[in-house]
Write a protein that holds these residues in place. Sequence first.
Motif, PDB file in Angstrom:
ATOM      1  N   ASP A  81      13.900 -13.939  -9.620  1.00  0.00           N
ATOM      2  CA  ASP A  81      14.037 -14.506 -10.959  1.00  0.00           C
ATOM      3  C   ASP A  81      12.681 -14.363 -11.641  1.00  0.00           C
ATOM      4  O   ASP A  81      11.752 -13.779 -11.066  1.00  0.00           O
ATOM      5  CB  ASP A  81      14.511 -15.954 -10.899  1.00  0.00           C
ATOM      6  CG  ASP A  81      13.548 -16.816 -10.107  1.00  0.00           C
ATOM      7  OD1 ASP A  81      12.479 -16.299  -9.702  1.00  0.00           O
ATOM      8  OD2 ASP A  81      13.847 -17.990  -9.875  1.00  0.00           O
ATOM      9  N   ALA A 127      10.985 -12.204   2.177  1.00  0.00           N
ATOM     10  CA  ALA A 127      12.012 -12.495   1.179  1.00  0.00           C
ATOM     11  C   ALA A 127      11.332 -13.100  -0.038  1.00  0.00           C
ATOM     12  O   ALA A 127      10.301 -13.740   0.053  1.00  0.00           O
ATOM     13  CB  ALA A 127      13.034 -13.455   1.738  1.00  0.00           C
ATOM     14  N   ALA A 128      11.910 -12.868  -1.187  1.00  0.00           N
ATOM     15  CA  ALA A 128      11.388 -13.482  -2.404  1.00  0.00           C
ATOM     16  C   ALA A 128      12.546 -13.626  -3.371  1.00  0.00           C
ATOM     17  O   ALA A 128      13.526 -12.885  -3.298  1.00  0.00           O
ATOM     18  CB  ALA A 128      10.288 -12.631  -3.022  1.00  0.00           C
ATOM     19  N   ILE A 129      12.414 -14.588  -4.243  1.00  0.00           N
ATOM     20  CA  ILE A 129      13.521 -14.862  -5.147  1.00  0.00           C
ATOM     21  C   ILE A 129      13.421 -13.982  -6.379  1.00  0.00           C
ATOM     22  O   ILE A 129      12.365 -13.849  -6.983  1.00  0.00           O
ATOM     23  CB  ILE A 129      13.516 -16.348  -5.527  1.00  0.00           C
ATOM     24  CG1 ILE A 129      13.764 -17.161  -4.258  1.00  0.00           C
ATOM     25  CG2 ILE A 129      14.591 -16.627  -6.558  1.00  0.00           C
ATOM     26  CD1 ILE A 129      13.717 -18.623  -4.492  1.00  0.00           C
ATOM     27  N   SER A 148      19.992 -17.236   4.094  1.00  0.00           N
ATOM     28  CA  SER A 148      18.740 -16.487   4.086  1.00  0.00           C
ATOM     29  C   SER A 148      18.881 -15.230   3.235  1.00  0.00           C
ATOM     30  O   SER A 148      19.872 -14.515   3.320  1.00  0.00           O
ATOM     31  CB  SER A 148      18.342 -16.089   5.511  1.00  0.00           C
ATOM     32  OG  SER A 148      17.205 -15.250   5.460  1.00  0.00           O
ATOM     33  N   ARG A 149      17.878 -14.991   2.406  1.00  0.00           N
ATOM     34  CA  ARG A 149      17.901 -13.784   1.604  1.00  0.00           C
ATOM     35  C   ARG A 149      17.218 -12.625   2.330  1.00  0.00           C
ATOM     36  O   ARG A 149      17.110 -11.534   1.806  1.00  0.00           O
ATOM     37  CB  ARG A 149      17.169 -14.027   0.282  1.00  0.00           C
ATOM     38  CG  ARG A 149      17.955 -14.880  -0.706  1.00  0.00           C
ATOM     39  CD  ARG A 149      16.996 -15.453  -1.727  1.00  0.00           C
ATOM     40  NE  ARG A 149      17.723 -16.028  -2.860  1.00  0.00           N
ATOM     41  CZ  ARG A 149      18.097 -15.321  -3.899  1.00  0.00           C
ATOM     42  NH1 ARG A 149      17.849 -14.031  -3.941  1.00  0.00           N
ATOM     43  NH2 ARG A 149      18.728 -15.894  -4.908  1.00  0.00           N
ATOM     44  N   GLY A 192       9.781 -15.621  -9.512  1.00  0.00           N
ATOM     45  CA  GLY A 192       9.505 -14.789  -8.356  1.00  0.00           C
ATOM     46  C   GLY A 192       8.858 -13.468  -8.749  1.00  0.00           C
ATOM     47  O   GLY A 192       7.936 -12.994  -8.090  1.00  0.00           O
ATOM     48  N   PRO A 200       9.719 -18.137   0.004  1.00  0.00           N
ATOM     49  CA  PRO A 200      10.901 -18.554  -0.756  1.00  0.00           C
ATOM     50  C   PRO A 200      10.892 -20.059  -0.989  1.00  0.00           C
ATOM     51  O   PRO A 200      10.278 -20.815  -0.248  1.00  0.00           O
ATOM     52  CB  PRO A 200      12.065 -18.137   0.148  1.00  0.00           C
ATOM     53  CG  PRO A 200      11.474 -17.951   1.510  1.00  0.00           C
ATOM     54  CD  PRO A 200      10.056 -17.587   1.318  1.00  0.00           C
ATOM     55  N   ALA A 201      11.578 -20.466  -2.034  1.00  0.00           N
ATOM     56  CA  ALA A 201      11.632 -21.890  -2.343  1.00  0.00           C
ATOM     57  C   ALA A 201      12.292 -22.651  -1.187  1.00  0.00           C
ATOM     58  O   ALA A 201      12.986 -22.068  -0.329  1.00  0.00           O
ATOM     59  CB  ALA A 201      12.410 -22.116  -3.634  1.00  0.00           C
ATOM     60  N   HIS A 254      16.765  -8.271 -14.562  1.00  0.00           N
ATOM     61  CA  HIS A 254      16.042  -9.519 -14.852  1.00  0.00           C
ATOM     62  C   HIS A 254      14.972  -9.372 -15.913  1.00  0.00           C
ATOM     63  O   HIS A 254      14.572 -10.351 -16.531  1.00  0.00           O
ATOM     64  CB  HIS A 254      15.422 -10.058 -13.566  1.00  0.00           C
ATOM     65  CG  HIS A 254      16.417 -10.304 -12.482  1.00  0.00           C
ATOM     66  ND1 HIS A 254      16.720  -9.372 -11.524  1.00  0.00           N
ATOM     67  CD2 HIS A 254      17.219 -11.378 -12.245  1.00  0.00           C
ATOM     68  CE1 HIS A 254      17.652  -9.870 -10.716  1.00  0.00           C
ATOM     69  NE2 HIS A 254      17.975 -11.069 -11.132  1.00  0.00           N
ATOM     70  N   GLU A 311      16.551 -22.887   1.062  1.00  0.00           N
ATOM     71  CA  GLU A 311      17.298 -21.639   1.176  1.00  0.00           C
ATOM     72  C   GLU A 311      18.312 -21.755   2.315  1.00  0.00           C
ATOM     73  O   GLU A 311      17.991 -21.625   3.479  1.00  0.00           O
ATOM     74  CB  GLU A 311      16.359 -20.455   1.386  1.00  0.00           C
ATOM     75  CG  GLU A 311      15.343 -20.627   2.494  1.00  0.00           C
ATOM     76  CD  GLU A 311      14.930 -19.299   3.090  1.00  0.00           C
ATOM     77  OE1 GLU A 311      15.562 -18.282   2.795  1.00  0.00           O
ATOM     78  OE2 GLU A 311      13.976 -19.273   3.858  1.00  0.00           O
TER      79      GLU A 311
END
Lengths: 225, 225
Positions: free
Chosen positions: B26, B22-24, B13-14, B29, B6-7, B65, B10
């Motif tokens: 968008d 975890a990954a974003i 936490s996702r 991602g 992840p960027a 998305h 954060e």
Amino acid sequence: MPAPTPASGESKSRRRAGRPMAAILDHAGITLAALELINKKGYDGLTMAALARTLGVAPSALYNHVASKDDVLRLVEEDLMSKVDFGGFRTLPWEDAVRQWAYSYRGIFARHTPLISVIAVLPVTDAPQTLSMYEAVTEGFLRAGFPEEQIIPCIVALEAYVFGAAFDANAPADIFDSGRLAESTPHFTSAVRSLGGESKSNYPSDLAFSMGLDALIAGFGALRH
Amino acid sequence: MPAPTPASGESKSRRRAGRPMAAILDHAGITLAALELINKKGYDGLTMAALARTLGVAPSALYNHVASKDDVLRLVEEDLMSKVDFGGFRTLPWEDAVRQWAYSYRGIFARHTPLISVIAVLPVTDAPQTLSMYEAVTEGFLRAGFPEEQIIPCIVALEAYVFGAAFDANAPADIFDSGRLAESTPHFTSAVRSLGGESKSNYPSDLAFSMGLDALIAGFGALRH
DNA sequence: ACCTGAACACCGTTCAAGT
DNA sequence: ACCTGAACACCGTTCAAGT
């Protein structure tokens, strides 16, 4: 569009009640039905279910004659290869023969681009039509004075170009429309505009194909001794 | 292989319990996850379900998305285009710049041939990376002295060649093995044999690519004024 | 030898229901 | 705004059962 009529000497009728059409369940019949389907509905319409339907059998029946759908695609490919015009290699100067061959080759596969990924990786071992094309082309190159070890690379390069150009022939006319981003790509946008309208020919990529083919023919032609 | 971490910033936490990563969610991602999947399992492994799995969401969540799987392929294509090396057009002689560009272009798409059918027909309108490549190449041609209206056809022809050659680069070494039919195609079989073994380079089609590219460069180079 | 019908393990995509 | 879970309409392919 030739209807898939059964071969001449059918003593026992293969027609079943309620089935609109009879067709012979062998490689030739499957190929014909597949081509008919592709012409009518495109490659999205070529499913094993639709193919079976066209032939008047259950989908599972197809697997008594082909190993997979890829097998069907290979049958279609072989049929198309037999339609590519390589006759010029026995009658025309080398340059003209190559040009005729390349145009014919591109014209056919432009409408069958989904096959290209299959062909490009397909061993030629059990593809007699494809092999006989290669044999004729090789003979043409030999007669034109090419050193033997240069011939296959030349053919491979020409084929790569033909296949790539076959994709382009399907591109929409506005493929190079830079749209909202036009002002950030001024040189490209101007170069596209300088091409003028669509008046010249059917495919916007025809000029490109002709130019590249000329360059390949000129470059390869210099290899003759 | 860069893991889809992840960027940086954060705060919340996702990560979900039981989810390994975890990954974003968008475009960036999704692109990263798709590339990871393609590198690991090939294009057969790139399914919406697998993509969602990699990202730790339900498949249906992806449709918030992207509009379709084709949309995902377009994202991947744009990312790959940004990796093609066209820098030579600002630093090298035209011939060398074209050669570097073409080799880089082919090298990248040889491992992404399923994208080629998507690209070739895709309007460039909303593809900024692709457009910026075309802009740089066009500038290079202008600086080299090409008449403006010849540039797009030259680029189209070169691209067709590159895409076709990308398919060849995936061909098995025995693609020209005529097998049982060798005796009915003597000239072709002999020409293949004269090529010698596989010692020269990684791809058996490298020689062909080099020869065709030389011919195109020589032929097009003569168009400069 | 070759067909049918049912079944399997998938696809991409939609959509009501939740938060 | 964005996610879940169930559902839909398909795929290609396998296989026991028939003839």
